[in-house]
Scaffold this active site. Structure first.
Site, PDB file in Angstrom:
ATOM      1  N   CYS A  84       0.927  -1.186  -0.072  1.00  0.00           N
ATOM      2  CA  CYS A  84       0.033  -0.163   0.162  1.00  0.00           C
ATOM      3  C   CYS A  84       0.710   1.173   0.066  1.00  0.00           C
ATOM      4  O   CYS A  84       1.845   1.377   0.796  1.00  0.00           O
ATOM      5  CB  CYS A  84      -0.870  -0.172   1.256  1.00  0.00           C
ATOM      6  SG  CYS A  84      -2.056   1.335   1.244  1.00  0.00           S
ATOM      7  N   CYS A  88      -0.837   5.391   6.717  1.00  0.00           N
ATOM      8  CA  CYS A  88      -1.584   5.314   7.629  1.00  0.00           C
ATOM      9  C   CYS A  88      -0.785   4.842   8.969  1.00  0.00           C
ATOM     10  O   CYS A  88      -0.368   3.573   8.769  1.00  0.00           O
ATOM     11  CB  CYS A  88      -2.743   4.452   7.386  1.00  0.00           C
ATOM     12  SG  CYS A  88      -4.047   5.161   6.278  1.00  0.00           S
ATOM     13  N   CYS A  91      -1.367   0.989  10.366  1.00  0.00           N
ATOM     14  CA  CYS A  91      -1.307  -0.029   9.544  1.00  0.00           C
ATOM     15  C   CYS A  91      -0.171  -0.665   9.399  1.00  0.00           C
ATOM     16  O   CYS A  91       0.822  -0.247   8.678  1.00  0.00           O
ATOM     17  CB  CYS A  91      -2.086   0.422   8.401  1.00  0.00           C
ATOM     18  SG  CYS A  91      -2.446  -0.828   7.190  1.00  0.00           S
ATOM     19  N   CYS A 128     -16.474  -9.678   3.863  1.00  0.00           N
ATOM     20  CA  CYS A 128     -16.094  -8.399   3.708  1.00  0.00           C
ATOM     21  C   CYS A 128     -14.601  -8.661   2.798  1.00  0.00           C
ATOM     22  O   CYS A 128     -13.637  -9.314   3.198  1.00  0.00           O
ATOM     23  CB  CYS A 128     -15.651  -7.867   4.924  1.00  0.00           C
ATOM     24  SG  CYS A 128     -16.924  -7.368   6.188  1.00  0.00           S
ATOM     25  N   CYS A 160     -19.567  -7.005   1.333  1.00  0.00           N
ATOM     26  CA  CYS A 160     -19.014  -5.542   1.744  1.00  0.00           C
ATOM     27  C   CYS A 160     -17.602  -5.411   1.151  1.00  0.00           C
ATOM     28  O   CYS A 160     -16.810  -6.343   1.468  1.00  0.00           O
ATOM     29  CB  CYS A 160     -19.000  -5.414   3.352  1.00  0.00           C
ATOM     30  SG  CYS A 160     -18.401  -3.698   3.861  1.00  0.00           S
ATOM     31  N   CYS A 220     -20.493   1.667   5.309  1.00  0.00           N
ATOM     32  CA  CYS A 220     -19.933   1.185   6.515  1.00  0.00           C
ATOM     33  C   CYS A 220     -18.694   1.851   6.713  1.00  0.00           C
ATOM     34  O   CYS A 220     -17.698   2.029   6.155  1.00  0.00           O
ATOM     35  CB  CYS A 220     -19.410  -0.325   6.330  1.00  0.00           C
ATOM     36  SG  CYS A 220     -18.679  -1.209   7.430  1.00  0.00           S
ATOM     37  N   ARG A 290     -20.542  -2.323  15.343  1.00  0.00           N
ATOM     38  CA  ARG A 290     -19.682  -3.747  15.395  1.00  0.00           C
ATOM     39  C   ARG A 290     -18.545  -3.678  16.264  1.00  0.00           C
ATOM     40  O   ARG A 290     -17.742  -2.759  16.144  1.00  0.00           O
ATOM     41  CB  ARG A 290     -19.422  -4.026  13.957  1.00  0.00           C
ATOM     42  CG  ARG A 290     -18.595  -5.198  13.844  1.00  0.00           C
ATOM     43  CD  ARG A 290     -18.741  -6.145  12.368  1.00  0.00           C
ATOM     44  NE  ARG A 290     -18.444  -5.142  11.381  1.00  0.00           N
ATOM     45  CZ  ARG A 290     -19.201  -4.232  10.741  1.00  0.00           C
ATOM     46  NH1 ARG A 290     -20.498  -4.202  10.959  1.00  0.00           N
ATOM     47  NH2 ARG A 290     -18.973  -3.591   9.742  1.00  0.00           N
TER      48      ARG A 290
END
Length: 346
Positions: A84, A88, A91, A128, A160, A220, A290
């Protein structure tokens, strides 16, 4: 959408600490259709430890009104790992992470179908599909468009997709292939965002959610607690999600992974997590809430108490970290006298 932050959160939090709150009356107000104030939300986050059971009992009244005693299970599939370009700080898959995580491009059909089979066998209602990326490239979009109809036809799962930042055209394509909802977390407040990511902005994330909404899919979106934010930041995020009309809110608790800028950060107690979950329920009374990543680490033996205000959990593993065994989740639900909402007939 208002994202203003109070100019003196420390003094406000102190004054809220010194006032008693009738959480049962606050729940009654919410059930009558009233929105709670920022002051009340901060009071929830400052609830003394010995009043948490009263807070959860009040929150359960709201949860029971809208979701009864049901629990919905989600199954997470890391369809593309690492690689990626974003930074972030939480992460393990970001470009600045030294964590030893698997790195691979989007998985082939057979592996994605095998994971969908496991999701169905584990009683999950939603599958997901997640990739690590700033946003999906054409190859990844095509792969998702191809696999989603097959998964839905064979296993009857809701889908999702979590694919990063989306254009409106990409959102329309996801809707057309059968994606039910898109996950794109706000992660924290607008004011705190630059402290956890510099390669894109809070506004970029909000824009993606608007594309999802305009395409006719459910949104979401949630966040991560424990990244150095203030109580005011947590309340701002909860209220921004409310104002956006997000249908499903995953609340994560930072799992500080070695090799990331937030490694070693462990500021949360189980009570902090329960207070945050309760506040999100009061602010977003009829929205799916959740309990997500980090629950096993931070809630520990109090995980089951979280389900008195939340109504769904991830079952199995997360993206690059392990979750508890699915049977432990089923037993937790049974012990509460709750029932799993299955993928068939609901």
């Amino acid at each position: 959408m208002s994202t203003e932050i109070d100019s003196a959160p420390s003094s406000l939090e102190s004054s809220v600490d010194s006032r008693e709150r009738d959480f049962d009356q606050l729940a009654s107000d919410v059930l009558e259709g009233k929105s709670i104030s920022r002051e009340d939300a901060l009071a929830i986050l400052n609830c003394p430890d010995d009043e948490i059971l009263s807070l959860l009992a009040a929150g359960f009244r709201i949860r029971k009104r809208f979701f009864g005693k049901t629990v919905q299970l989600y199954f997470l599939m890391n369809a593309k790992s690492g690689l990626c370009p974003e930074d972030c700080h939480y992460c393990s898959q970001s470009k600045i992470s030294d964590a030893p995580v698997p790195k691979y491009n989007i998985l082939k059909r057979d592996k994605l179908m095998d994971a969908a089979k496991i999701a169905a066998e584990q009683g999950a209602k939603t599958y997901c599909l997640v990739i690590s990326a700033r946003g999906p490239n054409e190859r990844e979009m095509t792969a998702v468009e191809t696999i989603v109809p097959e998964i839905k036809q064979k296993y009857g799962l809701d889908i999702c997709a979590c694919l990063g930042l989306l254009t409106r055209e990409q959102a329309d394509r996801l809707k057309a292939c059968g994606v039910d909802r898109v996950n794109h977390n706000l992660n924290t407040s607008e004011d705190h965002y630059a402290d956890i990511c510099t390669t894109h902005t809070y506004a970029d994330r909000v824009q993606t959610l608007r594309h999802v909404r305009d395409a006719g899919m459910e949104m979401c979106s949630g966040g991560i607690i424990g990244m150095g934010e203030t109580h005011d930041d947590i309340v701002s995020m909860a209220m921004d999600l409310r104002d956006l009309g997000v249908q499903s809110i995953p609340l994560n608790f930072l799992n500080s992974i070695d090799g990331t800028p937030l490694q070693g950060k462990k500021d949360l107690s189980p009570q902090d997590c329960l207070r945050a979950l309760a506040m999100f329920r009061f602010v977003n009374p009829d929205r799916e809430l959740r309990i997500s990543g980090g629950r096993e680490i931070h809630l520990r033996s109090l995980q089951s108490l979280g389900l008195y205000v939340a109504n769904s959990v991830f079952v199995g593993d997360y993206l690059t970290t392990k979750g508890q065994a699915p049977e432990e989740d089923y037993q937790m639900v049974r012990d509460l006298g709750f029932e799993v909402t299955t993928s068939v007939g609901d």
